[in-house]
Every structure is written in structure tokens, then in C-alpha cells.
Design a protein around this motif. Structure first.
Motif, PDB file in Angstrom:
ATOM      1  N   GLU A  64      -4.323   0.731 -12.337  1.00 33.38           N
ATOM      2  CA  GLU A  64      -3.110   0.651 -11.520  1.00 33.38           C
ATOM      3  C   GLU A  64      -2.285  -0.570 -11.900  1.00 33.38           C
ATOM      4  OE1 GLU A  64      -1.715   2.580  -9.406  1.00 33.38           O
ATOM      5  OE2 GLU A  64      -3.214   4.124  -9.138  1.00 33.38           O
ATOM      6  N   ASN A 113      -2.473   2.132  -3.859  1.00 36.18           N
ATOM      7  CA  ASN A 113      -3.557   2.328  -2.886  1.00 36.18           C
ATOM      8  C   ASN A 113      -4.492   1.113  -2.932  1.00 36.18           C
ATOM      9  OD1 ASN A 113      -5.728   3.146  -1.303  1.00 36.18           O
ATOM     10  ND2 ASN A 113      -5.488   5.299  -1.901  1.00 36.18           N
ATOM     11  N   THR A 142      -6.404  -0.339  -0.685  1.00 36.91           N
ATOM     12  CA  THR A 142      -7.744  -0.185  -0.097  1.00 36.91           C
ATOM     13  C   THR A 142      -8.705   0.468  -1.078  1.00 36.91           C
ATOM     14  OG1 THR A 142      -6.812  -0.024   2.114  1.00 36.91           O
ATOM     15  CG2 THR A 142      -9.049   0.808   1.806  1.00 36.91           C
ATOM     16  N   ARG A 143      -8.259   1.564  -1.731  1.00 40.14           N
ATOM     17  CA  ARG A 143      -9.127   2.238  -2.702  1.00 40.14           C
ATOM     18  C   ARG A 143      -9.473   1.316  -3.856  1.00 40.14           C
ATOM     19  NH1 ARG A 143      -8.490   4.624  -7.545  1.00 40.14           N
ATOM     20  NH2 ARG A 143      -6.232   4.474  -7.479  1.00 40.14           N
ATOM     21  N   SER A 149       0.815  -1.217   0.000  1.00 38.68           N
ATOM     22  CA  SER A 149       0.000   0.000   0.000  1.00 38.68           C
ATOM     23  C   SER A 149       0.847   1.266   0.000  1.00 38.68           C
ATOM     24  CB  SER A 149      -0.949   0.001   1.203  1.00 38.68           C
ATOM     25  OG  SER A 149      -1.964  -0.968   1.026  1.00 38.68           O
ATOM     26  N   ASP A 150       2.143   1.155   0.280  1.00 35.72           N
ATOM     27  CA  ASP A 150       3.035   2.303   0.153  1.00 35.72           C
ATOM     28  C   ASP A 150       3.312   2.630  -1.315  1.00 35.72           C
ATOM     29  OD1 ASP A 150       3.494   2.872   2.924  1.00 35.72           O
ATOM     30  OD2 ASP A 150       4.741   1.065   3.020  1.00 35.72           O
TER      31      ASP A 150
END
Length: 220
Positions: A216, A201, A203-204, A197-198
Motif C-alpha cells: 500500500e 485500510n 487497520t488491516r 482510513s478512507d
């Protein structure tokens, strides 16, 4: 044209990395090398060898350019081995890159000792004969559930085998090289305590935006 430079670049990456960017052209996972260290890249010279007659395999090797991967369609046969110690030794001495067969091989210990790459779907003690009644060469075939055309680039290692249209090869290599560099950075980052997640994203993408998720992935 598949030259030494392209081969060198291809062998610095892995089939699994190329596999991120293709939607077809991968052989069944059951087709694996007889020894794990094997890694191959070369143009296909195709053979259809049916039943217990393997004479066509020798005929093909006497016509294939050096550096070829002899790719053998066995027509679904899973009993008779058309590749053993003698076939592998002859292929090695004649300058072939490897043999990939959609069926069993035999003499696995001897082939491993000679360090010549043979990929097969399994092993069998039942071997073929020299009759010369059947077979075709240098035609489109099916091997491991995928179509292989003469001249397609066959790229394989312990994880399996993929087949690449030569016109797409350089673009796929460039994508794989970029992905290899990304992974090097990710490995360093993950060892320092960072998570995916760094970079993305997660979660999104999972919870809110399916199309964003797809976009992505195309960037990775």
C-alpha cells in the motif's frame, strides 16, 4: 541533462516529497540554510577544503559553470568557516546557484540580506586563510554524511538537502508530482472530515498484513 524545464519542475515540489522515494542521498539534518526562504536546485561542483585554508573555494568558483551548487567537504572540521559574506557575494555575482558546506559559515546577517543561499552545519566567527596549500575540486566528496559526485543534483530548502543521481531525477520528479496531487486531495478530504482510513485500510495493514502494508505504501 539538468535543463531549465527540469529545474522548474523540481522547484515546484520539495525535498521532503522526493525524500519519500529515496533510500539514501540525504545530508545530515544539521545542514540548513542561513535564511529559511532559501530553496535551491542545481548540479554539484564539488570541493574538498581542509583546515584553515580556503583558497581552493575561490579556485573552484572560477571553474564551475553558472548555475552550479558549490558543495564543500570540510573533512570533518567544525571550527573554521570557509564561507562568509565575501565568498557568498562572489558566488552570487559569478552566477552560482548556492553554496553547501559541511561545516560552519559566518557573516550570517550579511548573507541573509544579500539573499544568496548558503547551507551550513552551523556558524563560527573563526575564519579560514588564503594559503593555497591544500584542496581538491570536481571529485567525489562526502558532505553531510552522503557522497556527492560532480554533476549530482543538489536540492534543498529549509528542511534540508538531498542529493540526486541525474539519471534518476526525472522519475523522482514524476513521483513527487503525483504525490503532491495526492496530498492536495487529502488536504481537502481531511478538512471535510475524512481520515486516512478512507483512503488506506490502516487497520488491516497494521494488525494483519505487513506485506500488504508495504504494498500500500508503494502505491501512495
Amino acid at each position: 541533462m539538468f535543463d531549465n524545464e527540469l529545474k522548474k519542475r523540481l522547484l515546484t515540489t520539495d525535498p521532503a516529497q522526493i525524500g519519500h522515494f529515496i533510500e539514501g542521498g540525504y545530508m545530515s539534518p544539521e545542514i540548513k540554510p542561513l535564511f529559511k526562504e532559501a530553496k535551491i536546485a542545481g548540479p554539484a561542483y564539488t570541493v574538498r577544503a581542509i583546515g584553515d585554508d580556503s583558497t581552493i573555494v575561490y579556485y573552484a568558483m572560477e571553474r564551475a559553470p553558472k548555475g552550479s551548487v558549490i558543495v564543500i567537504d570540510r573533512g570533518g572540521d567544525k571550527t573554521f568557516s570557509c564561507c562568509g559574506e565575501i565568498v557568498a557575494l562572489l558566488a552570487k555575482e559569478m552566477g552560482m546557484e548556492a553554496i553547501v558546506v559541511d561545516g560552519p559559515a559566518t557573516d550570517s546577517v550579511a548573507i541573509g540580506k544579500m539573499n544568496f543561499p548558503v547551507f551550513a552545519s552551523g556558524l563560527s566567527p573563526v575564519t579560514t586563510r588564503h594559503v593555497g596549500l591544500t584542496g581538491e575540486i570536481n571529485i567525489p566528496i562526502n558532505c553531510g554524511g552522503t557522497v556527492v559526485n560532480p554533476g549530482d543534483i543538489v536540492f534543498g530548502d529549509a528542511d534540508g538537502v538531498i542529493v540526486i543521481n541525474p539519471e534518476l531525477l526525472e522519475d523522482l520528479i514524476e513521483k513527487a508530482e503525483k504525490a503532491d496531487k495526492n496530498e492536495e486531495e487529502w488536504i481537502k478530504a481531511f478538512k471535510s472530515g475524512k481520515i486516512m482510513s478512507d483512503f488506506i485500510n490502516i487497520t488491516r495493514l497494521i494488525e494483519n498484513d505487513t506485506q500488504g502494508y508495504i504494498n500500500e505504501l508503494k502505491k501512495v
